[in-house]
Motif scaffolding. Structure first.
Motif, mmCIF file in Angstrom:
data_model
loop_
_atom_site.group_PDB
_atom_site.id
_atom_site.type_symbol
_atom_site.label_atom_id
_atom_site.label_comp_id
_atom_site.label_asym_id
_atom_site.label_seq_id
_atom_site.Cartn_x
_atom_site.Cartn_y
_atom_site.Cartn_z
ATOM 1 N N ILE A 87 0.864 -1.189 0.000
ATOM 2 C CA ILE A 87 0.000 0.000 0.000
ATOM 3 C C ILE A 87 0.892 1.228 0.000
ATOM 4 O O ILE A 87 1.755 1.384 0.873
ATOM 5 C CB ILE A 87 -0.932 0.006 1.240
ATOM 6 N N VAL A 88 0.716 2.082 -1.003
ATOM 7 C CA VAL A 88 1.550 3.278 -1.115
ATOM 8 C C VAL A 88 0.661 4.502 -0.913
ATOM 9 O O VAL A 88 -0.239 4.767 -1.718
ATOM 10 C CB VAL A 88 2.243 3.345 -2.491
ATOM 11 N N TYR A 89 0.891 5.224 0.175
ATOM 12 C CA TYR A 89 0.206 6.508 0.377
ATOM 13 C C TYR A 89 1.070 7.573 -0.268
ATOM 14 O O TYR A 89 2.235 7.722 0.081
ATOM 15 C CB TYR A 89 0.046 6.798 1.868
ATOM 16 N N HIS A 90 0.507 8.299 -1.220
ATOM 17 C CA HIS A 90 1.333 9.282 -1.910
ATOM 18 C C HIS A 90 0.686 10.651 -1.943
ATOM 19 O O HIS A 90 -0.537 10.787 -1.897
ATOM 20 C CB HIS A 90 1.689 8.804 -3.319
ATOM 21 N N SER A 91 1.541 11.638 -2.016
ATOM 22 C CA SER A 91 1.069 13.019 -2.051
ATOM 23 C C SER A 91 2.206 13.919 -2.527
ATOM 24 O O SER A 91 3.370 13.527 -2.510
ATOM 25 C CB SER A 91 0.630 13.444 -0.648
ATOM 26 N N ALA A 92 1.825 15.117 -2.935
ATOM 27 C CA ALA A 92 2.856 16.097 -3.294
ATOM 28 C C ALA A 92 3.488 16.680 -2.037
ATOM 29 O O ALA A 92 4.629 17.134 -2.062
ATOM 30 C CB ALA A 92 2.235 17.201 -4.138
ATOM 31 N N LEU A 142 5.081 7.863 -0.185
ATOM 32 C CA LEU A 142 5.719 8.363 -1.415
ATOM 33 C C LEU A 142 5.447 9.850 -1.547
ATOM 34 O O LEU A 142 4.288 10.280 -1.525
ATOM 35 C CB LEU A 142 5.162 7.603 -2.630
ATOM 36 N N ILE A 143 6.510 10.616 -1.676
ATOM 37 C CA ILE A 143 6.382 12.053 -1.895
ATOM 38 C C ILE A 143 6.886 12.335 -3.302
ATOM 39 O O ILE A 143 8.047 12.085 -3.615
ATOM 40 C CB ILE A 143 7.184 12.839 -0.849
ATOM 41 N N HIS A 144 5.981 12.833 -4.140
ATOM 42 C CA HIS A 144 6.353 12.922 -5.552
ATOM 43 C C HIS A 144 6.379 14.335 -6.103
ATOM 44 O O HIS A 144 6.599 14.518 -7.303
ATOM 45 C CB HIS A 144 5.417 12.051 -6.385
ATOM 46 N N GLY A 145 6.117 15.324 -5.289
ATOM 47 C CA GLY A 145 6.073 16.682 -5.826
ATOM 48 C C GLY A 145 4.986 16.785 -6.893
ATOM 49 O O GLY A 145 3.892 16.271 -6.713
ATOM 50 N N ARG A 146 5.321 17.407 -8.022
ATOM 51 C CA ARG A 146 4.291 17.587 -9.055
ATOM 52 C C ARG A 146 4.275 16.452 -10.077
ATOM 53 O O ARG A 146 3.676 16.574 -11.130
ATOM 54 C CB ARG A 146 4.472 18.930 -9.740
ATOM 55 N N CYS A 193 -0.427 -4.265 -5.602
ATOM 56 C CA CYS A 193 -0.084 -2.918 -5.142
ATOM 57 C C CYS A 193 -1.307 -2.024 -5.186
ATOM 58 O O CYS A 193 -2.147 -2.158 -6.070
ATOM 59 C CB CYS A 193 1.018 -2.382 -6.054
ATOM 60 N N ARG A 194 -1.417 -1.121 -4.206
ATOM 61 C CA ARG A 194 -2.497 -0.141 -4.227
ATOM 62 C C ARG A 194 -1.915 1.221 -3.912
ATOM 63 O O ARG A 194 -1.307 1.410 -2.854
ATOM 64 C CB ARG A 194 -3.559 -0.542 -3.209
ATOM 65 N N CYS A 195 -2.066 2.168 -4.828
ATOM 66 C CA CYS A 195 -1.572 3.531 -4.608
ATOM 67 C C CYS A 195 -2.743 4.404 -4.179
ATOM 68 O O CYS A 195 -3.761 4.457 -4.866
ATOM 69 C CB CYS A 195 -0.961 4.091 -5.884
ATOM 70 N N ILE A 196 -2.595 5.068 -3.053
ATOM 71 C CA ILE A 196 -3.678 5.906 -2.531
ATOM 72 C C ILE A 196 -3.185 7.338 -2.420
ATOM 73 O O ILE A 196 -2.234 7.624 -1.683
ATOM 74 C CB ILE A 196 -4.147 5.406 -1.142
ATOM 75 N N ARG A 197 -3.820 8.225 -3.157
ATOM 76 C CA ARG A 197 -3.469 9.636 -3.071
ATOM 77 C C ARG A 197 -4.144 10.209 -1.827
ATOM 78 O O ARG A 197 -5.374 10.153 -1.690
ATOM 79 C CB ARG A 197 -3.945 10.368 -4.325
ATOM 80 N N VAL A 198 -3.351 10.745 -0.917
ATOM 81 C CA VAL A 198 -3.893 11.102 0.402
ATOM 82 C C VAL A 198 -4.896 12.250 0.290
ATOM 83 O O VAL A 198 -5.900 12.254 0.998
ATOM 84 C CB VAL A 198 -2.755 11.445 1.391
#
Lengths: 171, 139
Positions: free
Chosen positions: B3-8, B58-62, B82-87
């Protein structure tokens, strides 16, 4: 083993390197413009799908060859993918991430810009091919080196920028 | 499953991971240490939850779309779940599944202006959403 070539947009450098690796482009001579243009995905990766890995084919050893575009995030994304695969229990001996971007020259970059950003596809594509034909021996050297490492039991992982002494390396 | 929590924004995935794993995020050092570690490495494995899922931030900026495609593509290639979740989406999605533009805008940009003062409020909102997800049977 899976071998993933990566570059900026996943449309030129990584496609050519993957095609040489699979035998879709000849290693003993510089291909013609038509041979480049006939390559699947050559200069055709849509910008909104950059980041997705594409399968080019198997090589003579049975390895699966992929290519992918990482935009300007090459170092960070290679690191993120390595961490991600390690978390998923994939050992580094099962894949190689190979950077192909440092091999491309100014004309290929300019052609790619014209083709992708300014929609001058025909003109831009011709310039990318012209640039790649001049740089072709370096691509062959990169793939040959990687194949030699595979044959000698190289244990995979992330390979740094490929050697091209005359080229400025972009990070 | 991974599980990947991602955001800018750096603190949102860290907060989501902390809430998911039941870690304490109250200490000031939590985000400071997290930020220091994240500067060079966009993806970080935060731990393993009760269900055996691996939780990552995961911190991905823009470049959110790029990272998401790359991770999901790699998961396909290597046959990983895998599951990517945009916070930000997680914060603003309603029970109906709709995502309101205004609340999304607030979730994305207001914490940036207000700074850490709003961290608890965000954490409460995020915690509610995570609990709801679990009730709905999603990991």
């Amino acid at each position: 083993m899976k071998i993933i070539y990566y570059c900026f947009a996943g449309a030129h450098a990584s496609v050519v390197a993957a095609a040489i690796h699979c035998g879709r482009l000849p290693a003993e001579r510089v291909p013609t413009s038509e041979e480049f243009a006939r390559l699947p995905y050559y200069d055709r990766t849509p910008p909104e799908l950059v980041g997705r890995p594409y399968f080019m084919g198997p090589d003579e050893f049975g390895n699966s060859i992929y290519f992918i575009g990482f935009w300007s995030q090459r170092r960070q994304l290679a690191d993120a993918l390595t961490t991600f695969l390690a978390a998923g229990g994939i050992p580094r001996s099962e894949y190689i991430l190979q950077d192909a971007f440092p091999l491309i020259n100014f004309s290929t970059k300019l052609g790619g810009l014209l083709s992708k950003r300014y929609r001058l596809t025909g003109f831009g594509r011709r310039i990318t091919i012209w640039g790649l034909q001049r740089q072709y021996p370096q691509f062959v050297a990169l793939v040959t080196d990687l194949k030699q490492r595979l044959a000698s039991g190289f244990c995979g992982g992330t390979a740094g920028p490929a050697g091209n002494p005359g080229e400025k390396r972009n990070t | 499953m991974i599980i990947v929590y991602h955001s800018a924004r750096f603190y949102l995935p860290l907060l989501a991971c902390a809430l998911h794993l039941g870690l304490s995020y109250e200490a000031e050092d939590f985000f400071r240490a997290g930020w220091a570690e994240e500067t060079g490495k966009p993806l970080r494995v935060m731990g393993r939850d009760d269900g055996g899922n691996i939780v990552c931030s995961l911190i991905h900026g823009r470049h959110g779309g790029l990272y998401k495609r790359a991770l999901e593509g790699a998961a396909d290639v290597f046959e990983l779940s895998c599951r990517c979740i945009r916070v930000e989406d997680l914060l603003t999605v309603r029970r109906t599944g709709r995502n309101l533009a205004l609340s999304r805008l607030i979730a994305c940009h207001l914490p940036h202006f207000l700074g850490p003062a709003q961290r608890r409020a965000i954490a409460r909102a995020l915690d509610r959403q995570l609990k709801r997800q679990r009730e709905e049977g999603r990991p």
